[in-house]
Structures are given as structure tokens and as C-alpha cells.
Write an enzyme that holds these catalytic residues in place. Sequence first.
Site, PDB file in Angstrom:
ATOM      1  N   ARG A 185      -3.015   4.609   8.366  1.00  0.00           N
ATOM      2  CA  ARG A 185      -4.066   4.961   7.389  1.00  0.00           C
ATOM      3  C   ARG A 185      -5.234   5.667   8.082  1.00  0.00           C
ATOM      4  O   ARG A 185      -6.404   5.420   7.771  1.00  0.00           O
ATOM      5  CB  ARG A 185      -4.598   3.719   6.667  1.00  0.00           C
ATOM      6  CG  ARG A 185      -3.585   3.012   5.816  1.00  0.00           C
ATOM      7  CD  ARG A 185      -3.128   3.897   4.652  1.00  0.00           C
ATOM      8  NE  ARG A 185      -2.355   3.130   3.706  1.00  0.00           N
ATOM      9  CZ  ARG A 185      -1.061   2.880   3.837  1.00  0.00           C
ATOM     10  NH1 ARG A 185      -0.389   3.386   4.854  1.00  0.00           N
ATOM     11  NH2 ARG A 185      -0.429   2.172   2.934  1.00  0.00           N
ATOM     12  N   SER A 256      -4.311  -0.505  -2.585  1.00  0.00           N
ATOM     13  CA  SER A 256      -4.830  -1.464  -1.603  1.00  0.00           C
ATOM     14  C   SER A 256      -6.302  -1.180  -1.340  1.00  0.00           C
ATOM     15  O   SER A 256      -6.662  -0.046  -1.018  1.00  0.00           O
ATOM     16  CB  SER A 256      -4.099  -1.312  -0.271  1.00  0.00           C
ATOM     17  OG  SER A 256      -2.723  -1.500  -0.435  1.00  0.00           O
ATOM     18  N   GLU A 353      -9.881   0.207   3.009  1.00  0.00           N
ATOM     19  CA  GLU A 353      -9.066   1.423   3.113  1.00  0.00           C
ATOM     20  C   GLU A 353      -9.703   2.477   2.202  1.00  0.00           C
ATOM     21  O   GLU A 353      -9.673   3.667   2.471  1.00  0.00           O
ATOM     22  CB  GLU A 353      -7.645   1.088   2.636  1.00  0.00           C
ATOM     23  CG  GLU A 353      -6.678   2.225   2.798  1.00  0.00           C
ATOM     24  CD  GLU A 353      -5.428   2.055   1.952  1.00  0.00           C
ATOM     25  OE1 GLU A 353      -4.641   1.152   2.223  1.00  0.00           O
ATOM     26  OE2 GLU A 353      -5.246   2.868   1.017  1.00  0.00           O
TER      27      GLU A 353
HETATM   28  N1  EPU Z   1       1.615 -10.826  -0.428  1.00  0.00           N
HETATM   29  C1  EPU Z   1       1.022 -11.988  -0.777  1.00  0.00           C
HETATM   30  N2  EPU Z   1       0.269 -12.000  -1.909  1.00  0.00           N
HETATM   31  C2  EPU Z   1       0.087 -10.914  -2.682  1.00  0.00           C
HETATM   32  C3  EPU Z   1       0.697  -9.710  -2.312  1.00  0.00           C
HETATM   33  C4  EPU Z   1       1.462  -9.680  -1.169  1.00  0.00           C
HETATM   34  O1  EPU Z   1       1.170 -13.006  -0.098  1.00  0.00           O
HETATM   35  O2  EPU Z   1      -0.640 -11.009  -3.665  1.00  0.00           O
HETATM   36  C5  EPU Z   1       2.414 -10.772   0.795  1.00  0.00           C
HETATM   37  C6  EPU Z   1       3.825 -10.283   0.508  1.00  0.00           C
HETATM   38  O3  EPU Z   1       4.668 -11.341   0.211  1.00  0.00           O
HETATM   39  C7  EPU Z   1       4.212  -9.633   1.813  1.00  0.00           C
HETATM   40  C8  EPU Z   1       2.895  -9.098   2.329  1.00  0.00           C
HETATM   41  O4  EPU Z   1       1.849  -9.785   1.659  1.00  0.00           O
HETATM   42  O5  EPU Z   1       4.670 -10.590   2.740  1.00  0.00           O
HETATM   43  C9  EPU Z   1       2.747  -7.597   2.149  1.00  0.00           C
HETATM   44  O6  EPU Z   1       2.672  -7.254   0.773  1.00  0.00           O
HETATM   45  P1  EPU Z   1       3.208  -5.853   0.231  1.00  0.00           P
HETATM   46  O7  EPU Z   1       4.649  -5.787   0.517  1.00  0.00           O
HETATM   47  O8  EPU Z   1       2.794  -5.687  -1.158  1.00  0.00           O
HETATM   48  O9  EPU Z   1       2.527  -4.761   1.162  1.00  0.00           O
HETATM   49  P2  EPU Z   1       1.015  -4.559   1.629  1.00  0.00           P
HETATM   50  O10 EPU Z   1       1.001  -4.685   3.112  1.00  0.00           O
HETATM   51  O11 EPU Z   1       0.063  -5.384   0.859  1.00  0.00           O
HETATM   52  C10 EPU Z   1       1.229  -2.013   2.042  1.00  0.00           C
HETATM   53  C11 EPU Z   1       0.385  -0.825   1.728  1.00  0.00           C
HETATM   54  C12 EPU Z   1       0.666  -0.365   0.302  1.00  0.00           C
HETATM   55  C13 EPU Z   1       2.130  -0.041   0.174  1.00  0.00           C
HETATM   56  C14 EPU Z   1       2.924  -1.311   0.501  1.00  0.00           C
HETATM   57  C15 EPU Z   1       4.401  -1.081   0.448  1.00  0.00           C
HETATM   58  C16 EPU Z   1      -1.611  -1.104   3.091  1.00  0.00           C
HETATM   59  C17 EPU Z   1      -3.061  -1.471   3.140  1.00  0.00           C
HETATM   60  N3  EPU Z   1      -1.025  -1.174   1.896  1.00  0.00           N
HETATM   61  O12 EPU Z   1       0.779  -3.057   1.200  1.00  0.00           O
HETATM   62  O13 EPU Z   1      -0.055   0.824   0.080  1.00  0.00           O
HETATM   63  O14 EPU Z   1       2.449   0.399  -1.134  1.00  0.00           O
HETATM   64  O15 EPU Z   1       2.592  -1.746   1.834  1.00  0.00           O
HETATM   65  O16 EPU Z   1       4.817  -0.468   1.613  1.00  0.00           O
HETATM   66  O17 EPU Z   1      -1.053  -0.745   4.102  1.00  0.00           O
HETATM   67  C18 EPU Z   1      -2.090   1.665  -0.719  1.00  0.00           C
HETATM   68  O18 EPU Z   1      -2.299   2.053   0.415  1.00  0.00           O
HETATM   69  O19 EPU Z   1      -2.928   1.853  -1.656  1.00  0.00           O
HETATM   70  C19 EPU Z   1      -0.893   0.914  -0.985  1.00  0.00           C
HETATM   71  C20 EPU Z   1      -0.646   0.387  -2.175  1.00  0.00           C
END
Ligand code: EPU
Length: 357
Positions: A185, A256, A353
Site C-alpha cells: 500500500r 479498509s 490507509e
Molecule cells: N477478520 C476478522 N474480523 C473481521 C474481518 C476479518 O477477524 O471483521 C480476520 C479474517 O478472518 C482474516 C483476517 O482478519 O484472518 C484478514 O481479513 P481479510 O481476509 O478480510 O483481509 P484484510 O487483511 O482485512 C486485505 C486488504 C483488503 C483486501 C483483502 C483481501 C488491507 C489493509 N486490506 O484486507 O483491501 O480486499 O485483504 O485480499 O491490506 C482495501 O485496501 O480497501 C481492501 C479492502
Amino acid sequence: MACWPTSAIGIFPTRAQASALNRASQIQRRVQLAPYNSFGVPAVAAYFANIGSLDELRRALEFARDKRLSVQILGGGSNVLFVKDYEGLICHMNIRGISHLPGPGVVRASCGENWHGFVSYCMNKSLHGYENLALIPGSIGAAPIQNIGAYGVDLAQFLVELEVLDSERDTVRSFSRAECEFGYRDSIFKRRAGHRYVVLSASFELSARNLPNLDYQALKEALPNPGVTPRQIYDTVCRIRRSRLPDPAELGNAGSFFKNPVVSRDKYQALQSEHGEMPSYATEEEGLVKIPAAWLLDRAGWKGRRRGPAAVHEKHALVLVNSGGANGEDILLLAQEMSSSIQSQFGIGLVPEVQLI
Ligand code: EPU
């Protein structure tokens, strides 16, 4: 309407006056920004220009220089939070066009093209690589600034070069992928050295062959491997995103809100012994791991919580939403409370972000 003094030869403005009039005509005063940001929060821009060409951009920047205004470039408005009115000039980038360049799979898209529209275009032309980035909101011009990424793929992977306007020298130049200094990012354009550049277009080298990336657990579980088609990946990513992330057209949000924090492996192990199993992702740097901010926030009980009209989404703790009538400050105050609770509970600082303006 501006009233020009008549010149000696008649009522026509002089060339300098005409050029100033031309510059000013595309600039609007006191424009409401709510329709231009995906949070849908109100804020007024003192000056606003809808930019449809390089010439228009040059004229708008000249106008801002003359008036000593600060300038903010705006794409789809899906990664910004306006926390107050903007006193300078907002340049809303709307330069359009997608073209095919010499070389197999090389495509150039102008900054005003919609990112998801571009991913769909490539999918339909059998040019593969970006299926995992389907449905990410925003524009081509904004995508490289924070090196958008999802489901194991990021923009940097297939980017060849950017064409930018150097606003200090008023010249157009290109940036190779290496010169963009992409990270998680992150890119040079987020740092001081990169602030003078405005992205005009981006070129990508995509593949006629299928390049499936199913590293991400949710994709691995949902799709056959081997034998998965690009269309299946694209459809699955769209389905997962639609089921977990709110559509900004229905509920104001910017995806995010925070980046996933990066900590040392030692710190991660200490946290695990205190808090139990905690997910993590490897990083490119030895000894460092990324922890999902969503998991930390969920653990701290933030999912679904509200602060007046600002709220945390019920299905994803990393997504702040405008549940109706919130302003930027409401959302910022909620974000600050979330971040200080993670600091006191886990000793981790969360970094937005989303760009605060
Ligand atoms: N999780 C929780 N609670 C929640 C949501 C998620 O415990 O409410 C846990 C999930 O179980 C998982 C982990 O957190 O173990 C990661 O969650 P998720 O797979 O949704 O991915 P993320 O790391 O929160 C990132 C990007 C997203 C992208 C997703 C999918 C960042 C800051 N965000 O989210 O990007 O869509 O991975 O690859 O890196 C964005 O940048 O706006 C965005 C949506």
C-alpha cells in the site's frame, strides 16, 4: 462573469486576458464534495476543476500557481476522507481512454478510467493477471499511489510504466516500475519526493495465458485447482467482495480504513502467547510479519459498533461506514478511538490507509 476592460482595438480581451479567462472558465467555485468521495461526507472545495485532458490539467495548475492555491488531485474518491472544507483547488481527474500498445498484452489506460472497468475490459479481451483485483473501487490514476492489492495480487505485479506530469517543471515524463518504489500500500507518490507528479496514464503487461493466483485461503477453498479459469477467479473475487464488503453506492465507505500493521516476529510471538492464536501474513522482509488489523479490531470488540452516524461495518471490522449523515470528523473520531484501543490492548499503532484531507 468576469468583466474585461476594452482594449484599444475593440471589446475583445487581450491574449493574456483571454488565456486567464480560458483558465478560469473550467474552474468552479465552492463545490460540494459529497458526490466525489465514497464515504459521501460533505465538505466544500473552494475551487474545483474537472480535468478531461493534459491541457486542462496544465491550465488548472497554472491557475492554482497564480492564485497560490494548494492543489489536491482526486480520482474516484474511494480512498480519501475529507475531514474539513478544502481551501485550495481540487483537480478531479477524468482523462479517459484505453489503448493497446506494441508488444503482446501491453495495454495503456488513462487516469480517469475506472479500475474495475479496466479489469473487466482485460478479462473480456483475454488479457490475464488482474482477476484478483476485480471490484476494487477507484480509478487507474489512484491505483498506483497506494499500490492497490487484494487476494495475493497487487498492481505493481503487472505494471510496466506510468506517464506523469511533473507539476513543478511542467513536463511529462515516465516512471518505470522500479522508479515507483512500490511497497505494501505504498509508492514514491505517497512520499514527499513524489508529491509533484500527477499520474496521466498507466501501462500494463498482461498475459494471454491464465495466471491463477490462489494463494489466498478463501480463493483456494472456493476454486478448483488445477483447471480454474480466469473468469471463475474474477467471478469468485466479485462474489466474496460483495458478500463481505459494503457497496459504497449503498453505504458510504472507503474499504479498509487502516493498513495491516507490520511487527517483528518476536513481538508477534509475545502477542500470541498473551492473546492466543493470531493470524499473520509473511512479508518480503525477513523477521517481520503482517497482522490483520481486522482481526485485532474484531478481538477488541469493534465490529458493528457506532459513534453517532459513523460506524464499524457489521461484517468487517476494518471498514468504517457512514451510516447516514456522518461528516469526516465523526468518522475520524471513531477511527482515533479504534486506533487508541488497539494501542492500549496490543501495543500496536494502526496507520490509516485512507488519505485524510
Ligand atoms: N477478520 C476478522 N474480523 C473481521 C474481518 C476479518 O477477524 O471483521 C480476520 C479474517 O478472518 C482474516 C483476517 O482478519 O484472518 C484478514 O481479513 P481479510 O481476509 O478480510 O483481509 P484484510 O487483511 O482485512 C486485505 C486488504 C483488503 C483486501 C483483502 C483481501 C488491507 C489493509 N486490506 O484486507 O483491501 O480486499 O485483504 O485480499 O491490506 C482495501 O485496501 O480497501 C481492501 C479492502
